[in-house]
Write a protein that holds these residues in place. Sequence first.
Motif, mmCIF file in Angstrom:
data_model
loop_
_atom_site.group_PDB
_atom_site.id
_atom_site.type_symbol
_atom_site.label_atom_id
_atom_site.label_comp_id
_atom_site.label_asym_id
_atom_site.label_seq_id
_atom_site.Cartn_x
_atom_site.Cartn_y
_atom_site.Cartn_z
ATOM 1 N N UNK A 94 0.829 -1.204 0.000
ATOM 2 C CA UNK A 94 0.000 0.000 0.000
ATOM 3 C C UNK A 94 0.866 1.258 0.000
ATOM 4 N N UNK A 95 1.915 1.268 0.812
ATOM 5 C CA UNK A 95 2.796 2.432 0.872
ATOM 6 C C UNK A 95 3.520 2.648 -0.451
ATOM 7 N N UNK A 96 3.928 1.567 -1.098
ATOM 8 C CA UNK A 96 4.599 1.697 -2.386
ATOM 9 C C UNK A 96 3.654 2.231 -3.459
ATOM 10 N N UNK A 97 2.402 1.810 -3.417
ATOM 11 C CA UNK A 97 1.419 2.327 -4.373
ATOM 12 C C UNK A 97 1.193 3.823 -4.159
ATOM 13 N N UNK A 100 4.211 5.789 -5.434
ATOM 14 C CA UNK A 100 4.256 5.889 -6.899
ATOM 15 C C UNK A 100 3.340 6.997 -7.395
ATOM 16 N N UNK A 101 2.155 7.119 -6.792
ATOM 17 C CA UNK A 101 1.231 8.181 -7.187
ATOM 18 C C UNK A 101 1.734 9.546 -6.734
ATOM 19 N N UNK A 102 2.306 9.620 -5.546
ATOM 20 C CA UNK A 102 2.798 10.892 -5.016
ATOM 21 C C UNK A 102 4.010 11.403 -5.779
ATOM 22 N N UNK A 124 10.573 8.618 -0.558
ATOM 23 C CA UNK A 124 11.997 8.960 -0.573
ATOM 24 C C UNK A 124 12.781 7.980 -1.436
ATOM 25 N N UNK A 125 12.454 6.699 -1.353
ATOM 26 C CA UNK A 125 13.170 5.680 -2.127
ATOM 27 C C UNK A 125 13.124 5.959 -3.635
ATOM 28 N N UNK A 267 -4.486 5.652 -5.290
ATOM 29 C CA UNK A 267 -3.345 5.026 -5.972
ATOM 30 C C UNK A 267 -3.661 3.579 -6.299
ATOM 31 N N UNK A 268 -3.535 3.186 -7.568
ATOM 32 C CA UNK A 268 -3.747 1.774 -7.912
ATOM 33 C C UNK A 268 -2.605 0.928 -7.382
ATOM 34 N N UNK A 269 -2.936 -0.229 -6.882
ATOM 35 C CA UNK A 269 -1.918 -1.137 -6.334
ATOM 36 C C UNK A 269 -1.583 -2.183 -7.375
ATOM 37 N N UNK A 270 -0.381 -2.111 -7.885
ATOM 38 C CA UNK A 270 0.050 -3.051 -8.909
ATOM 39 C C UNK A 270 0.741 -4.230 -8.266
ATOM 40 N N UNK A 271 0.515 -5.436 -8.761
ATOM 41 C CA UNK A 271 1.241 -6.587 -8.216
ATOM 42 C C UNK A 271 2.729 -6.428 -8.447
#
Length: 272
Positions: A94-97, A100-102, A124-125, A267-271
Amino acid sequence: MLDRVNSSDPAPPRAARTRAARQQRIVEHVLAQHSASAAELVELTGVSLMTVHRDVDELARRGLVRKFRGGVSAQPTSVFESHSEYRRTVRLAEKNAIAAAALAMVEPGSSIMVDDSTTALALVRRLEEVGPLTVVTNYLPALEMLKEMSEVRLIALGGEHSRTHDSFNGIACMESIAAMSVDAAFVSTSSMTGSMTYHQEQEVVLVKRAMLESAARTVLLMDGSKAPRRALHQLLPLDRFDDLVVDEQMAEPLVVEMREHVRVTVAPQHPE
């Protein structure tokens, strides 16, 4: 997590080394399992119940775990925020999704401020994908990442180090923030409803407010596990933010209510 012994210092007594190793094992187990009973920790460490209680009391005083009747937990409550180390292990997809949107909201050549949230850490990553940037933060894990990015001009906010949050806070931090003006601030917090944001600790609230006040654009990053929930201190009403980025796990009725107060990106969550 737990303090490590400096190799240049005299060796501590054997009992102290044994206690530190045992407490390290307790913390790692609780972080991995989210919670544990006292009996479980006795079996894990091979010491008495009384010794386990003494260890847990010390770890709770240091903010590494939360003690409750019959056991210990790493999970947050309305008055207790989880340790940074625990928060870095949960809701990763969820955080990665959200990150990516942010990232699309970060302008090359701009200055941004990020707080000590693990959701902002996911952003940040990715910042090297945008550069050049000026990035301001009080979060030690973010500082460690950003110092390796050649396209990032890094500014560290000082203050008193919090072991629970692994960040710098207090008067010195707030004074440093007040002297700055950045293009955007990306922050998260522990909980929210459809119209208000919250955090358990007033010192953290004050630092986040100062960060948001210093920014021309304010972006809130929140995963679906944080709503609808309240905590002890109100941070800011949702309409004080310019943008809110959430993941697909945020309940649709809440998203509808939030859109009455702020611009919302789901934000869409991609596998992976």
